[in-house]
Motif scaffolding. Structure first.
Motif, PDB file in Angstrom:
ATOM      1  N   THR A  15      -3.879 -12.281 -15.421  1.00  0.00           N
ATOM      2  CA  THR A  15      -4.644 -11.036 -15.332  1.00  0.00           C
ATOM      3  C   THR A  15      -3.767  -9.812 -15.529  1.00  0.00           C
ATOM      4  O   THR A  15      -4.245  -8.768 -15.949  1.00  0.00           O
ATOM      5  CB  THR A  15      -5.336 -10.938 -13.963  1.00  0.00           C
ATOM      6  N   ALA A  16      -2.486  -9.910 -15.223  1.00  0.00           N
ATOM      7  CA  ALA A  16      -1.577  -8.768 -15.363  1.00  0.00           C
ATOM      8  C   ALA A  16      -0.149  -9.288 -15.442  1.00  0.00           C
ATOM      9  O   ALA A  16       0.146 -10.393 -14.977  1.00  0.00           O
ATOM     10  CB  ALA A  16      -1.731  -7.814 -14.176  1.00  0.00           C
ATOM     11  N   PRO A  17       0.765  -8.511 -16.039  1.00  0.00           N
ATOM     12  CA  PRO A  17       2.168  -8.947 -16.091  1.00  0.00           C
ATOM     13  C   PRO A  17       2.732  -9.130 -14.686  1.00  0.00           C
ATOM     14  O   PRO A  17       2.352  -8.432 -13.749  1.00  0.00           O
ATOM     15  CB  PRO A  17       2.858  -7.778 -16.815  1.00  0.00           C
ATOM     16  N   ARG A  18       3.649 -10.079 -14.545  1.00  0.00           N
ATOM     17  CA  ARG A  18       4.277 -10.307 -13.250  1.00  0.00           C
ATOM     18  C   ARG A  18       5.249  -9.182 -12.945  1.00  0.00           C
ATOM     19  O   ARG A  18       6.134  -8.890 -13.739  1.00  0.00           O
ATOM     20  CB  ARG A  18       5.005 -11.649 -13.230  1.00  0.00           C
ATOM     21  N   ARG A  19       5.070  -8.570 -11.792  1.00  0.00           N
ATOM     22  CA  ARG A  19       5.936  -7.471 -11.385  1.00  0.00           C
ATOM     23  C   ARG A  19       6.803  -7.850 -10.200  1.00  0.00           C
ATOM     24  O   ARG A  19       7.519  -7.032  -9.655  1.00  0.00           O
ATOM     25  CB  ARG A  19       5.094  -6.223 -11.072  1.00  0.00           C
ATOM     26  N   GLU A  20       6.702  -9.112  -9.772  1.00  0.00           N
ATOM     27  CA  GLU A  20       7.533  -9.607  -8.686  1.00  0.00           C
ATOM     28  C   GLU A  20       8.003 -11.012  -9.020  1.00  0.00           C
ATOM     29  O   GLU A  20       7.382 -11.717  -9.810  1.00  0.00           O
ATOM     30  CB  GLU A  20       6.766  -9.593  -7.366  1.00  0.00           C
ATOM     31  N   PRO A  21       9.124 -11.424  -8.451  1.00  0.00           N
ATOM     32  CA  PRO A  21       9.654 -12.763  -8.727  1.00  0.00           C
ATOM     33  C   PRO A  21       8.711 -13.851  -8.209  1.00  0.00           C
ATOM     34  O   PRO A  21       7.979 -13.623  -7.248  1.00  0.00           O
ATOM     35  CB  PRO A  21      10.977 -12.774  -7.957  1.00  0.00           C
ATOM     36  N   PRO A  22       8.759 -15.032  -8.847  1.00  0.00           N
ATOM     37  CA  PRO A  22       9.618 -15.351  -9.984  1.00  0.00           C
ATOM     38  C   PRO A  22       9.031 -14.828 -11.287  1.00  0.00           C
ATOM     39  O   PRO A  22       7.815 -14.775 -11.453  1.00  0.00           O
ATOM     40  CB  PRO A  22       9.618 -16.885  -9.983  1.00  0.00           C
ATOM     41  N   PHE A  23       9.912 -14.462 -12.201  1.00  0.00           N
ATOM     42  CA  PHE A  23       9.470 -14.024 -13.509  1.00  0.00           C
ATOM     43  C   PHE A  23       9.259 -15.248 -14.394  1.00  0.00           C
ATOM     44  O   PHE A  23       9.670 -16.352 -14.062  1.00  0.00           O
ATOM     45  CB  PHE A  23      10.487 -13.058 -14.100  1.00  0.00           C
ATOM     46  N   ARG A  24       8.613 -15.068 -15.514  1.00  0.00           N
ATOM     47  CA  ARG A  24       8.304 -16.214 -16.375  1.00  0.00           C
ATOM     48  C   ARG A  24       9.566 -16.847 -16.952  1.00  0.00           C
ATOM     49  O   ARG A  24       9.600 -18.044 -17.208  1.00  0.00           O
ATOM     50  CB  ARG A  24       7.362 -15.787 -17.501  1.00  0.00           C
ATOM     51  N   ALA A  25      10.585 -16.051 -17.171  1.00  0.00           N
ATOM     52  CA  ALA A  25      11.882 -16.560 -17.631  1.00  0.00           C
ATOM     53  C   ALA A  25      12.902 -16.283 -16.543  1.00  0.00           C
ATOM     54  O   ALA A  25      13.122 -15.122 -16.179  1.00  0.00           O
ATOM     55  CB  ALA A  25      12.294 -15.891 -18.940  1.00  0.00           C
ATOM     56  N   GLU A  26      13.512 -17.337 -16.035  1.00  0.00           N
ATOM     57  CA  GLU A  26      14.466 -17.197 -14.940  1.00  0.00           C
ATOM     58  C   GLU A  26      15.778 -17.902 -15.292  1.00  0.00           C
ATOM     59  O   GLU A  26      15.854 -18.640 -16.272  1.00  0.00           O
ATOM     60  CB  GLU A  26      13.898 -17.834 -13.666  1.00  0.00           C
ATOM     61  N   HIS A  27      16.811 -17.650 -14.510  1.00  0.00           N
ATOM     62  CA  HIS A  27      17.990 -18.517 -14.530  1.00  0.00           C
ATOM     63  C   HIS A  27      18.490 -18.643 -13.102  1.00  0.00           C
ATOM     64  O   HIS A  27      18.163 -17.839 -12.238  1.00  0.00           O
ATOM     65  CB  HIS A  27      19.058 -18.030 -15.513  1.00  0.00           C
ATOM     66  N   ILE A  28      19.269 -19.679 -12.845  1.00  0.00           N
ATOM     67  CA  ILE A  28      19.540 -20.080 -11.465  1.00  0.00           C
ATOM     68  C   ILE A  28      20.616 -19.239 -10.795  1.00  0.00           C
ATOM     69  O   ILE A  28      20.623 -19.084  -9.580  1.00  0.00           O
ATOM     70  CB  ILE A  28      19.897 -21.580 -11.405  1.00  0.00           C
ATOM     71  N   GLY A  29      21.540 -18.665 -11.558  1.00  0.00           N
ATOM     72  CA  GLY A  29      22.496 -17.759 -10.906  1.00  0.00           C
ATOM     73  C   GLY A  29      23.853 -17.709 -11.537  1.00  0.00           C
ATOM     74  O   GLY A  29      24.279 -16.671 -12.053  1.00  0.00           O
ATOM     75  N   SER A  30      24.593 -18.820 -11.510  1.00  0.00           N
ATOM     76  CA  SER A  30      25.978 -18.777 -11.974  1.00  0.00           C
ATOM     77  C   SER A  30      26.055 -18.792 -13.499  1.00  0.00           C
ATOM     78  O   SER A  30      25.243 -19.432 -14.176  1.00  0.00           O
ATOM     79  CB  SER A  30      26.778 -19.950 -11.409  1.00  0.00           C
ATOM     80  N   LEU A  31      27.040 -18.076 -14.014  1.00  0.00           N
ATOM     81  CA  LEU A  31      27.307 -18.023 -15.452  1.00  0.00           C
ATOM     82  C   LEU A  31      28.762 -18.394 -15.690  1.00  0.00           C
ATOM     83  O   LEU A  31      29.596 -18.338 -14.781  1.00  0.00           O
ATOM     84  CB  LEU A  31      27.025 -16.617 -15.992  1.00  0.00           C
ATOM     85  N   LEU A  32      29.053 -18.783 -16.913  1.00  0.00           N
ATOM     86  CA  LEU A  32      30.428 -19.132 -17.266  1.00  0.00           C
ATOM     87  C   LEU A  32      31.359 -17.960 -17.018  1.00  0.00           C
ATOM     88  O   LEU A  32      31.083 -16.832 -17.465  1.00  0.00           O
ATOM     89  CB  LEU A  32      30.509 -19.542 -18.735  1.00  0.00           C
ATOM     90  N   ARG A  33      32.455 -18.204 -16.314  1.00  0.00           N
ATOM     91  CA  ARG A  33      33.439 -17.145 -16.091  1.00  0.00           C
ATOM     92  C   ARG A  33      34.223 -16.907 -17.377  1.00  0.00           C
ATOM     93  O   ARG A  33      34.691 -17.867 -18.006  1.00  0.00           O
ATOM     94  CB  ARG A  33      34.424 -17.536 -14.991  1.00  0.00           C
ATOM     95  N   PRO A  34      34.402 -15.656 -17.760  1.00  0.00           N
ATOM     96  CA  PRO A  34      35.232 -15.361 -18.930  1.00  0.00           C
ATOM     97  C   PRO A  34      36.674 -15.819 -18.693  1.00  0.00           C
ATOM     98  O   PRO A  34      37.163 -15.817 -17.556  1.00  0.00           O
ATOM     99  CB  PRO A  34      35.152 -13.836 -19.047  1.00  0.00           C
ATOM    100  N   LYS A  35      37.341 -16.181 -19.769  1.00  0.00           N
ATOM    101  CA  LYS A  35      38.720 -16.660 -19.667  1.00  0.00           C
ATOM    102  C   LYS A  35      39.609 -15.635 -18.986  1.00  0.00           C
ATOM    103  O   LYS A  35      40.473 -15.980 -18.163  1.00  0.00           O
ATOM    104  CB  LYS A  35      39.250 -16.989 -21.060  1.00  0.00           C
ATOM    105  N   ALA A  36      39.416 -14.359 -19.314  1.00  0.00           N
ATOM    106  CA  ALA A  36      40.257 -13.311 -18.736  1.00  0.00           C
ATOM    107  C   ALA A  36      40.099 -13.238 -17.215  1.00  0.00           C
ATOM    108  O   ALA A  36      41.068 -12.982 -16.491  1.00  0.00           O
ATOM    109  CB  ALA A  36      39.925 -11.956 -19.372  1.00  0.00           C
TER     110      ALA A  36
END
Length: 386
Positions: A15-36
Protein backbone atom coordinates in the motif's frame (compact mmCIF):
# COMPACT_ATOMS: atom_id res chain seq x y z
CA UNK A 1 12.03 -7.61 -16.43
CA UNK A 2 12.04 -11.41 -16.42
CA UNK A 3 8.86 -13.48 -16.30
CA UNK A 4 9.66 -14.42 -12.70
CA UNK A 5 10.07 -10.81 -11.64
CA UNK A 6 6.91 -9.77 -13.47
CA UNK A 7 4.88 -12.46 -11.74
CA UNK A 8 6.22 -11.54 -8.32
CA UNK A 9 5.71 -7.82 -8.97
CA UNK A 10 2.10 -8.50 -9.92
CA UNK A 11 1.54 -10.40 -6.67
CA UNK A 12 3.22 -7.71 -4.59
CA UNK A 13 0.85 -4.81 -4.01
CA UNK A 14 2.20 -2.89 -0.98
CA UNK A 15 0.00 0.00 0.00
CA UNK A 16 2.93 2.37 0.58
CA UNK A 17 6.75 2.34 0.50
CA UNK A 18 8.40 0.94 3.61
CA UNK A 19 9.60 3.75 5.83
CA UNK A 20 10.80 1.55 8.69
CA UNK A 21 13.02 -1.53 8.90
CA UNK A 22 13.30 -4.06 7.57
CA UNK A 23 13.70 -2.59 4.12
CA UNK A 24 13.13 -4.70 1.02
CA UNK A 25 16.88 -4.87 0.39
CA UNK A 26 18.99 -5.54 3.46
CA UNK A 27 22.45 -6.75 4.42
CA UNK A 28 23.51 -8.39 7.65
CA UNK A 29 26.23 -6.00 8.79
CA UNK A 30 29.88 -6.85 8.30
CA UNK A 31 31.76 -5.91 5.13
CA UNK A 32 35.18 -6.84 3.84
CA UNK A 33 37.87 -4.81 5.59
CA UNK A 34 40.05 -2.85 3.17
CA UNK A 35 43.66 -4.00 2.99
CA UNK A 36 44.88 -0.64 4.29
CA UNK A 37 42.72 -0.98 7.42
CA UNK A 38 43.95 -4.50 8.14
CA UNK A 39 47.52 -3.29 7.76
CA UNK A 40 46.84 -0.37 10.11
CA UNK A 41 45.50 -2.74 12.74
CA UNK A 42 48.64 -4.89 12.46
CA UNK A 43 50.83 -1.82 12.81
CA UNK A 44 48.84 -0.70 15.85
CA UNK A 45 49.27 -4.11 17.49
CA UNK A 46 53.03 -3.83 16.95
CA UNK A 47 53.13 -0.34 18.46
CA UNK A 48 54.07 1.30 15.15
CA UNK A 49 51.08 3.68 15.23
CA UNK A 50 48.97 5.08 18.07
CA UNK A 51 45.27 4.71 18.70
CA UNK A 52 44.49 8.05 17.06
CA UNK A 53 46.07 6.86 13.82
CA UNK A 54 44.15 3.60 13.95
CA UNK A 55 40.88 5.48 14.55
CA UNK A 56 41.62 7.75 11.57
CA UNK A 57 42.14 4.67 9.39
CA UNK A 58 38.85 3.19 10.63
CA UNK A 59 37.00 6.46 10.04
CA UNK A 60 38.20 6.70 6.45
CA UNK A 61 37.37 3.08 5.70
CA UNK A 62 33.88 3.43 7.21
CA UNK A 63 33.15 6.54 5.14
CA UNK A 64 34.05 4.56 2.02
CA UNK A 65 31.81 1.69 3.17
CA UNK A 66 28.91 4.08 3.65
CA UNK A 67 29.42 5.39 0.12
CA UNK A 68 29.36 1.81 -1.14
CA UNK A 69 26.01 1.17 0.49
CA UNK A 70 24.62 4.39 -0.99
CA UNK A 71 26.07 3.55 -4.41
CA UNK A 72 24.42 0.14 -4.70
CA UNK A 73 21.00 1.53 -3.79
CA UNK A 74 20.41 0.41 -0.21
CA UNK A 75 18.33 2.33 2.34
CA UNK A 76 20.15 0.83 5.33
CA UNK A 77 23.77 1.32 6.37
CA UNK A 78 26.15 -0.23 8.87
CA UNK A 79 29.75 0.72 9.55
CA UNK A 80 30.79 -2.65 8.14
CA UNK A 81 31.76 -3.56 11.72
CA UNK A 82 35.17 -2.11 10.84
CA UNK A 83 36.08 -1.31 14.45
CA UNK A 84 35.62 -4.95 15.46
CA UNK A 85 38.04 -7.83 15.25
CA UNK A 86 35.16 -10.30 15.37
CA UNK A 87 31.40 -10.62 15.63
CA UNK A 88 31.48 -11.42 19.36
CA UNK A 89 34.51 -9.83 20.93
CA UNK A 90 33.73 -6.16 20.39
CA UNK A 91 30.60 -6.45 22.49
CA UNK A 92 31.10 -9.11 25.12
CA UNK A 93 34.61 -8.12 26.15
CA UNK A 94 33.24 -4.75 27.20
CA UNK A 95 30.81 -6.45 29.57
CA UNK A 96 33.49 -8.15 31.66
CA UNK A 97 36.17 -10.81 31.51
CA UNK A 98 34.21 -12.67 28.86
CA UNK A 99 35.56 -14.36 25.79
CA UNK A 100 34.53 -16.77 23.07
CA UNK A 101 37.73 -18.71 22.46
CA UNK A 102 39.01 -19.19 18.95
CA UNK A 103 37.17 -16.24 17.44
CA UNK A 104 40.37 -14.33 16.69
CA UNK A 105 42.39 -17.26 15.37
CA UNK A 106 44.09 -16.60 12.07
CA UNK A 107 42.54 -18.35 9.09
CA UNK A 108 44.82 -20.62 7.08
CA UNK A 109 44.50 -19.23 3.57
CA UNK A 110 45.44 -22.61 2.09
CA UNK A 111 42.81 -24.62 3.98
CA UNK A 112 39.66 -25.74 2.12
CA UNK A 113 36.54 -23.61 2.37
CA UNK A 114 32.90 -24.55 2.50
CA UNK A 115 33.43 -27.07 5.31
CA UNK A 116 32.27 -27.54 8.88
CA UNK A 117 34.65 -26.05 11.45
CA UNK A 118 34.70 -26.28 15.23
CA UNK A 119 32.46 -23.82 17.03
CA UNK A 120 34.21 -21.45 19.47
CA UNK A 121 33.79 -22.06 23.21
CA UNK A 122 32.92 -19.36 25.73
CA UNK A 123 34.82 -18.57 28.91
CA UNK A 124 33.07 -16.52 31.59
CA UNK A 125 35.53 -15.28 34.20
CA UNK A 126 33.52 -12.42 35.64
CA UNK A 127 29.95 -11.31 36.07
CA UNK A 128 28.25 -9.73 33.07
CA UNK A 129 28.11 -6.00 33.76
CA UNK A 130 27.31 -3.00 31.57
CA UNK A 131 29.42 0.01 32.60
CA UNK A 132 29.29 2.32 29.56
CA UNK A 133 27.73 2.54 26.09
CA UNK A 134 29.30 0.08 23.67
CA UNK A 135 27.84 1.03 20.29
CA UNK A 136 26.66 4.62 20.75
CA UNK A 137 29.76 6.19 19.20
CA UNK A 138 29.51 3.79 16.26
CA UNK A 139 25.88 4.76 15.71
CA UNK A 140 26.71 8.47 15.87
CA UNK A 141 29.49 8.12 13.29
CA UNK A 142 27.16 6.35 10.84
CA UNK A 143 24.36 8.86 11.40
CA UNK A 144 26.71 11.80 10.86
CA UNK A 145 28.18 10.45 7.64
CA UNK A 146 25.27 9.09 5.60
CA UNK A 147 21.68 9.82 4.67
CA UNK A 148 20.82 6.13 4.96
CA UNK A 149 19.14 4.58 8.01
CA UNK A 150 21.85 3.43 10.46
CA UNK A 151 21.69 -0.14 11.73
CA UNK A 152 23.62 -1.35 14.77
CA UNK A 153 24.36 -5.07 15.03
CA UNK A 154 24.97 -6.80 18.37
CA UNK A 155 25.38 -10.42 19.47
CA UNK A 156 22.35 -12.04 21.04
CA UNK A 157 21.87 -12.37 24.80
CA UNK A 158 22.22 -16.17 24.63
CA UNK A 159 25.45 -16.30 22.62
CA UNK A 160 27.71 -16.82 25.65
CA UNK A 161 25.59 -19.55 27.16
CA UNK A 162 25.14 -21.42 23.87
CA UNK A 163 28.90 -21.67 23.47
CA UNK A 164 29.62 -22.75 27.04
CA UNK A 165 26.48 -23.91 28.78
CA UNK A 166 25.82 -23.94 32.50
CA UNK A 167 29.31 -25.36 33.07
CA UNK A 168 31.00 -22.24 31.68
CA UNK A 169 28.69 -19.96 33.64
CA UNK A 170 29.28 -21.75 36.94
CA UNK A 171 32.99 -22.48 36.45
CA UNK A 172 34.28 -19.20 37.90
CA UNK A 173 32.00 -16.21 37.96
CA UNK A 174 28.59 -17.46 39.06
CA UNK A 175 27.01 -19.80 41.55
CA UNK A 176 23.52 -19.27 40.19
CA UNK A 177 22.32 -19.49 36.57
CA UNK A 178 19.38 -17.19 37.23
CA UNK A 179 21.76 -14.46 38.36
CA UNK A 180 23.71 -14.83 35.10
CA UNK A 181 20.54 -14.39 33.07
CA UNK A 182 19.49 -11.41 35.20
CA UNK A 183 22.84 -9.71 34.62
CA UNK A 184 22.71 -10.45 30.91
CA UNK A 185 19.22 -9.04 30.46
CA UNK A 186 20.15 -5.94 32.45
CA UNK A 187 23.28 -5.36 30.34
CA UNK A 188 21.29 -5.58 27.12
CA UNK A 189 18.56 -3.35 28.52
CA UNK A 190 21.04 -0.63 29.36
CA UNK A 191 22.79 -0.84 26.00
CA UNK A 192 19.52 -0.61 24.07
CA UNK A 193 18.46 2.33 26.22
CA UNK A 194 21.76 4.12 25.58
CA UNK A 195 21.36 3.57 21.84
CA UNK A 196 17.81 4.90 21.90
CA UNK A 197 18.87 8.00 23.81
CA UNK A 198 21.48 8.62 21.11
CA UNK A 199 18.79 8.42 18.42
CA UNK A 200 19.25 4.84 17.19
CA UNK A 201 16.03 3.24 16.00
CA UNK A 202 17.30 0.09 14.27
CA UNK A 203 19.10 -2.81 15.98
CA UNK A 204 19.86 -6.29 14.71
CA UNK A 205 20.44 -9.09 17.23
CA UNK A 206 22.69 -11.85 15.91
CA UNK A 207 21.47 -14.93 17.78
CA UNK A 208 22.66 -17.85 15.73
CA UNK A 209 21.78 -20.63 18.22
CA UNK A 210 18.22 -21.14 16.99
CA UNK A 211 19.36 -22.07 13.48
CA UNK A 212 21.81 -24.63 14.85
CA UNK A 213 19.38 -26.67 16.94
CA UNK A 214 18.33 -28.57 13.82
CA UNK A 215 21.77 -30.21 13.48
CA UNK A 216 22.06 -33.68 15.10
CA UNK A 217 25.78 -33.12 15.72
CA UNK A 218 25.05 -29.89 17.59
CA UNK A 219 22.38 -31.64 19.65
CA UNK A 220 24.82 -34.42 20.52
CA UNK A 221 27.44 -31.88 21.60
CA UNK A 222 24.91 -30.10 23.81
CA UNK A 223 23.81 -33.39 25.34
CA UNK A 224 27.43 -34.34 26.04
CA UNK A 225 27.90 -31.21 28.13
CA UNK A 226 24.62 -31.76 29.97
CA UNK A 227 22.20 -29.55 28.05
CA UNK A 228 18.85 -30.55 26.56
CA UNK A 229 18.56 -28.72 23.23
CA UNK A 230 14.77 -28.80 23.34
CA UNK A 231 14.67 -27.09 26.74
CA UNK A 232 17.32 -24.59 25.65
CA UNK A 233 14.99 -23.33 22.93
CA UNK A 234 12.41 -22.35 25.55
CA UNK A 235 15.08 -20.86 27.82
CA UNK A 236 16.58 -18.76 25.06
CA UNK A 237 13.18 -17.55 23.90
CA UNK A 238 12.27 -16.55 27.46
CA UNK A 239 15.56 -14.69 27.99
CA UNK A 240 15.31 -12.88 24.66
CA UNK A 241 11.72 -11.91 25.38
CA UNK A 242 12.85 -10.37 28.66
CA UNK A 243 15.30 -8.22 26.72
CA UNK A 244 12.68 -7.27 24.14
CA UNK A 245 10.13 -6.42 26.84
CA UNK A 246 12.37 -3.65 28.14
CA UNK A 247 13.48 -2.37 24.74
CA UNK A 248 12.81 1.35 24.14
CA UNK A 249 9.54 2.19 22.45
CA UNK A 250 9.90 2.91 18.74
CA UNK A 251 13.07 0.84 18.29
CA UNK A 252 12.88 -1.69 15.47
CA UNK A 253 14.66 -4.92 16.43
CA UNK A 254 15.22 -7.90 14.14
CA UNK A 255 17.02 -11.18 14.72
CA UNK A 256 19.60 -12.71 12.40
CA UNK A 257 20.00 -16.49 12.39
CA UNK A 258 22.68 -18.47 10.59
CA UNK A 259 24.72 -21.64 10.90
CA UNK A 260 28.15 -20.10 11.24
CA UNK A 261 30.18 -17.89 8.95
CA UNK A 262 33.93 -18.03 9.30
CA UNK A 263 36.22 -17.43 6.34
CA UNK A 264 33.84 -19.27 4.02
CA UNK A 265 33.21 -22.12 6.46
CA UNK A 266 30.29 -23.01 8.76
CA UNK A 267 29.40 -24.61 12.09
CA UNK A 268 26.17 -26.53 11.51
CA UNK A 269 23.52 -27.72 9.09
CA UNK A 270 19.83 -28.52 9.23
CA UNK A 271 16.54 -26.75 8.60
CA UNK A 272 14.37 -24.58 10.84
CA UNK A 273 11.66 -27.25 11.12
CA UNK A 274 12.26 -28.27 14.74
CA UNK A 275 12.31 -24.70 16.07
CA UNK A 276 10.00 -22.87 13.64
CA UNK A 277 6.70 -22.89 15.50
CA UNK A 278 8.23 -21.59 18.75
CA UNK A 279 10.77 -19.35 17.03
CA UNK A 280 8.18 -17.50 14.98
CA UNK A 281 5.34 -17.40 17.50
CA UNK A 282 6.71 -17.55 21.05
CA UNK A 283 9.63 -15.21 20.36
CA UNK A 284 8.45 -11.60 20.46
CA UNK A 285 10.83 -10.32 17.78
CA UNK A 286 9.50 -8.08 15.02
CA UNK A 287 11.26 -9.67 12.04
CA UNK A 288 13.85 -12.30 11.13
CA UNK A 289 16.93 -12.49 8.90
CA UNK A 290 17.10 -16.15 7.87
CA UNK A 291 20.00 -17.95 6.20
CA UNK A 292 18.72 -19.65 3.06
CA UNK A 293 21.61 -19.66 0.58
CA UNK A 294 22.36 -23.42 0.53
CA UNK A 295 20.49 -26.72 1.01
CA UNK A 296 22.09 -26.87 4.48
CA UNK A 297 19.36 -24.46 5.61
CA UNK A 298 16.50 -26.75 4.61
CA UNK A 299 13.31 -25.81 2.79
CA UNK A 300 10.99 -22.81 2.99
CA UNK A 301 8.24 -24.97 4.50
CA UNK A 302 8.78 -23.66 8.08
CA UNK A 303 7.83 -20.16 6.90
CA UNK A 304 4.20 -21.26 7.11
CA UNK A 305 4.46 -20.74 10.87
CA UNK A 306 5.34 -17.02 10.61
CA UNK A 307 2.39 -14.98 11.96
CA UNK A 308 0.84 -12.29 9.79
CA UNK A 309 2.27 -9.38 11.75
CA UNK A 310 5.92 -10.43 11.22
CA UNK A 311 8.33 -10.14 8.30
CA UNK A 312 11.14 -12.36 7.04
CA UNK A 313 14.29 -11.25 5.24
CA UNK A 314 15.41 -14.12 3.01
CA UNK A 315 19.19 -14.56 3.04
CA UNK A 316 19.45 -16.12 -0.42
CA UNK A 317 22.71 -14.53 -1.59
CA UNK A 318 25.91 -16.17 -0.33
CA UNK A 319 28.73 -14.26 1.32
CA UNK A 320 30.85 -17.42 1.44
CA UNK A 321 31.47 -17.88 -2.28
CA UNK A 322 32.77 -15.39 -4.86
CA UNK A 323 30.38 -16.38 -7.65
CA UNK A 324 27.62 -13.81 -8.15
CA UNK A 325 24.22 -15.46 -8.16
CA UNK A 326 22.03 -15.50 -11.28
CA UNK A 327 19.08 -13.17 -11.13
CA UNK A 328 16.49 -15.68 -12.34
CA UNK A 329 17.71 -18.33 -9.90
CA UNK A 330 17.09 -15.93 -7.02
CA UNK A 331 13.71 -14.90 -8.38
CA UNK A 332 12.67 -18.55 -8.55
CA UNK A 333 13.68 -19.00 -4.92
CA UNK A 334 11.71 -15.93 -3.83
CA UNK A 335 8.69 -17.26 -5.73
CA UNK A 336 9.10 -20.58 -3.94
CA UNK A 337 9.22 -18.87 -0.54
CA UNK A 338 6.15 -16.82 -1.44
CA UNK A 339 4.13 -20.04 -1.59
CA UNK A 340 4.59 -20.29 2.19
CA UNK A 341 4.40 -16.64 3.25
CA UNK A 342 2.83 -13.63 1.59
CA UNK A 343 5.22 -11.81 -0.74
CA UNK A 344 4.54 -8.49 0.96
CA UNK A 345 5.96 -9.88 4.21
CA UNK A 346 9.28 -10.72 2.57
CA UNK A 347 12.52 -8.90 1.92
CA UNK A 348 15.93 -10.14 0.69
CA UNK A 349 19.58 -9.99 1.73
CA UNK A 350 22.87 -11.88 1.73
CA UNK A 351 22.70 -14.79 4.17
CA UNK A 352 25.30 -13.37 6.58
CA UNK A 353 27.98 -10.72 6.81
CA UNK A 354 30.96 -10.68 4.48
CA UNK A 355 33.46 -10.66 7.35
CA UNK A 356 32.32 -12.04 10.70
CA UNK A 357 36.01 -11.97 11.59
CA UNK A 358 38.18 -9.15 10.28
CA UNK A 359 40.15 -11.33 7.83
CA UNK A 360 36.91 -11.80 5.92
CA UNK A 361 35.43 -14.41 3.64
CA UNK A 362 37.04 -15.68 0.39
CA UNK A 363 35.38 -13.10 -1.80
CA UNK A 364 36.61 -9.98 -3.61
CA UNK A 365 35.43 -6.42 -2.95
CA UNK A 366 34.11 -6.39 -6.52
CA UNK A 367 31.98 -9.49 -5.91
CA UNK A 368 30.77 -8.04 -2.60
CA UNK A 369 29.57 -4.89 -4.35
CA UNK A 370 27.96 -6.89 -7.15
CA UNK A 371 26.05 -9.04 -4.67
CA UNK A 372 24.81 -6.03 -2.70
CA UNK A 373 23.76 -4.28 -5.91
CA UNK A 374 21.95 -7.44 -7.07
CA UNK A 375 19.96 -7.53 -3.82
CA UNK A 376 18.92 -3.90 -4.25
CA UNK A 377 18.02 -4.33 -7.92
CA UNK A 378 15.92 -7.44 -7.28
CA UNK A 379 14.06 -5.66 -4.49
CA UNK A 380 13.18 -2.82 -6.83
CA UNK A 381 12.01 -5.28 -9.50
CA UNK A 382 9.72 -7.12 -7.11
CA UNK A 383 8.50 -4.47 -4.66
CA UNK A 384 9.28 -1.27 -6.54
CA UNK A 385 11.73 -0.15 -3.85
CA UNK A 386 14.91 -1.24 -2.15
Amino acid sequence: MSEYAAELRQRSMPTAPRREPPFRAEHIGSLLRPKALLEARIRFARGAIDHAALTAAEDGAIRDALKLQERVGLKVATDGEFRRRSYHSYFYRQLGDLNIEGEDAAHDKDSPIGRRVTQPVASIRSRVMWTRPINVADYAFIANNTRLTPKITIPGPCALHFRGGDAAVLATAYKDIDQFWHDTVEAFRRELQALAEAGCRYVQIDETAFAKFGDPKVRDALKARGDDWNKLIDTYIAVTNRVLACAPQGMRIGMHLCRGNRAGNWHSEGGYDDVAERLFNALNIQFYFLEYDTPRAGTFAPLRFVPRHKMVVLGIVSTKTPEVEKRDDLLRRIEEAARRIDIDRLAISPQCGFASIDTGNPITPEAQEAKLRLVAELAREIWGES
